[in-house]
Write an enzyme that holds these catalytic residues in place. Sequence first.
Site, short mmCIF file in Angstrom:
data_model
loop_
_atom_site.label_atom_id
_atom_site.label_comp_id
_atom_site.label_asym_id
_atom_site.label_seq_id
_atom_site.Cartn_x
_atom_site.Cartn_y
_atom_site.Cartn_z
N LYS A 155 8.87 9.11 2.51
CA LYS A 155 9.22 10.01 3.60
C LYS A 155 10.56 10.72 3.35
O LYS A 155 10.75 11.86 3.79
CB LYS A 155 9.27 9.24 4.92
CG LYS A 155 7.90 8.74 5.39
CD LYS A 155 6.90 9.87 5.53
CE LYS A 155 5.63 9.44 6.23
NZ LYS A 155 4.64 10.55 6.32
N TYR A 199 7.41 3.30 1.85
CA TYR A 199 7.22 4.27 2.92
C TYR A 199 8.50 5.09 3.12
O TYR A 199 8.46 6.32 3.21
CB TYR A 199 6.85 3.54 4.21
CG TYR A 199 6.62 4.42 5.40
CD1 TYR A 199 5.45 5.17 5.53
CD2 TYR A 199 7.57 4.51 6.42
CE1 TYR A 199 5.23 5.98 6.64
CE2 TYR A 199 7.36 5.31 7.53
CZ TYR A 199 6.19 6.04 7.63
OH TYR A 199 5.99 6.85 8.73
#
Length: 294
Positions: free
Chosen positions: A156, A152
């Site tokens: 991002k 993640y």
Amino acid sequence: MRLDGRVAVVTGAGQGIGRATALALAAAGASVVANDINAEAAEAVAGEIGPRAVPCVAAIGTAEAADACLAAALDSFGRLDALVCNAGILRDRVLWNTSDADFDAVIATHLRGTFTCARAAARHWREAGHGGRLILMSSIAGQRGNFGQTSYAAAKAGIAAMARTWSMELARAGVTVNAVVPTALTAMTATIPALTELSEQAARGEALDDSVRQTMGIGGPEDVAPLIVYLASEASAGVTGQCIGIGGDRLSLWAHPAEAAHEISKGGWRADGIAEALGGTLAGSLQSVGIEMS
């Protein structure tokens, strides 16, 4: 701030920030394509908005899903003015427990999904010639790293880098590109142990304390949506290449990575010299990691 006559695609619009965004864009006058992998959720959001919304059921990640979202906007409303790349999933694991499948799933949805959707929109806007608004979703984890969020955080961080890059590439086409760094309690963040208690409090409909909304900058999805309305509007024409944080009562600008300090060694560096520099003159510039809610 009105968006009358504008058309927006929101990926992952079935719940959380995506749903709040779709509703806020529509309330400001925009027509909306509500994308989600869950047909019932996409149709529910579109139905709540009314005739100025259509659902688009597709699993974001592939070029085909991106093309479907674009086609839904053009076929239903004749144009595209804003794309909100919001779709995402979590597969939180520490590095040694992260499987190939979990890593690939997160990267495919967040990073590749943002890329494929943005590429489809960019190609359209370059041909259409009327400019547009590309709104990406980054995360504090992508800015600072976060324990247990390898894939993640990587995705991002990549999205923030893509926003900066695309803001340069698409400037001549009149397209602004920005990344939102939201802090909101959603079904996705409810799986994060540090946010469990706050998520349960929000789920019960209890108001969050000022210390949470201001110092920590945490609120609900509805607190994020106004920033996206602004970024989709004409008022944001001069803002591009930025990572903009929002959550609760707090609005912030994230700094771009920059060289913190340096030393020169004529002729190059030896290992012992590097050790001396990093343990001495450069020691005070070593950077911290992790999410700090303050």
